[in-house]
Design a protein around this motif. Structure first.
Motif, PDB file in Angstrom:
ATOM      1  N   LEU A  46       2.495   4.237   5.177  1.00 40.28           N
ATOM      2  CA  LEU A  46       3.516   3.537   4.389  1.00 40.28           C
ATOM      3  C   LEU A  46       4.736   4.413   4.155  1.00 40.28           C
ATOM      4  CD1 LEU A  46       4.221   0.916   3.026  1.00 40.28           C
ATOM      5  CD2 LEU A  46       3.061   1.718   0.980  1.00 40.28           C
ATOM      6  N   ASP A  62       4.293  -5.708   4.977  1.00 38.37           N
ATOM      7  CA  ASP A  62       3.723  -6.434   3.841  1.00 38.37           C
ATOM      8  C   ASP A  62       3.510  -5.513   2.638  1.00 38.37           C
ATOM      9  OD1 ASP A  62       3.693  -8.856   5.189  1.00 38.37           O
ATOM     10  OD2 ASP A  62       1.618  -8.629   5.868  1.00 38.37           O
ATOM     11  N   ASP A  63       2.986  -4.319   2.877  1.00 40.94           N
ATOM     12  CA  ASP A  63       2.763  -3.378   1.781  1.00 40.94           C
ATOM     13  C   ASP A  63       4.084  -2.922   1.167  1.00 40.94           C
ATOM     14  OD1 ASP A  63       0.001  -3.486   2.110  1.00 40.94           O
ATOM     15  OD2 ASP A  63      -0.003  -1.797   3.502  1.00 40.94           O
ATOM     16  N   TYR A  64       5.070  -2.665   2.015  1.00 39.18           N
ATOM     17  CA  TYR A  64       6.380  -2.205   1.543  1.00 39.18           C
ATOM     18  C   TYR A  64       7.055  -3.278   0.697  1.00 39.18           C
ATOM     19  CZ  TYR A  64      11.035  -0.029   1.822  1.00 39.18           C
ATOM     20  OH  TYR A  64      12.247   0.544   1.532  1.00 39.18           O
TER      21      TYR A  64
END
Length: 75
Positions: A46, A62-64
């Motif tokens: 990430l 998506d995580d960001y």
């Protein structure tokens, strides 16, 4: 000068926000005071989100975006 900053994205670990909020000058930035700071650990996948490559974008997007949404909700 940073009173219009809603989110701060930087590299760091879990202690970065505590350090920023503990500094009397930096804590005057509204995003810092609100905890709207996204600290990307440069040792994780990430951490590549702030300097993406074409292959990394689908992997971290998506995580960001989730981290940005969490920070925006605090701001």
């Amino acid at each position: 000068m940073f009173d219009d900053v809603d989110i701060i994205v930087t590299y760091g670990d879990d202690t970065l926000l505590d350090t920023l909020q503990g500094d009397p000058l930096i804590n005057q930035i509204p995003a810092v005071a609100a905890g709207a700071v996204v600290a990307l650990d440069g040792t994780t996948p990430l951490g590549t989100a702030a300097n993406p490559t074409p292959l990394a974008i689908p992997y971290v997007l998506d995580d960001y975006v989730g981290l940005l949404a969490e920070a925006a909700a605090k701001g």
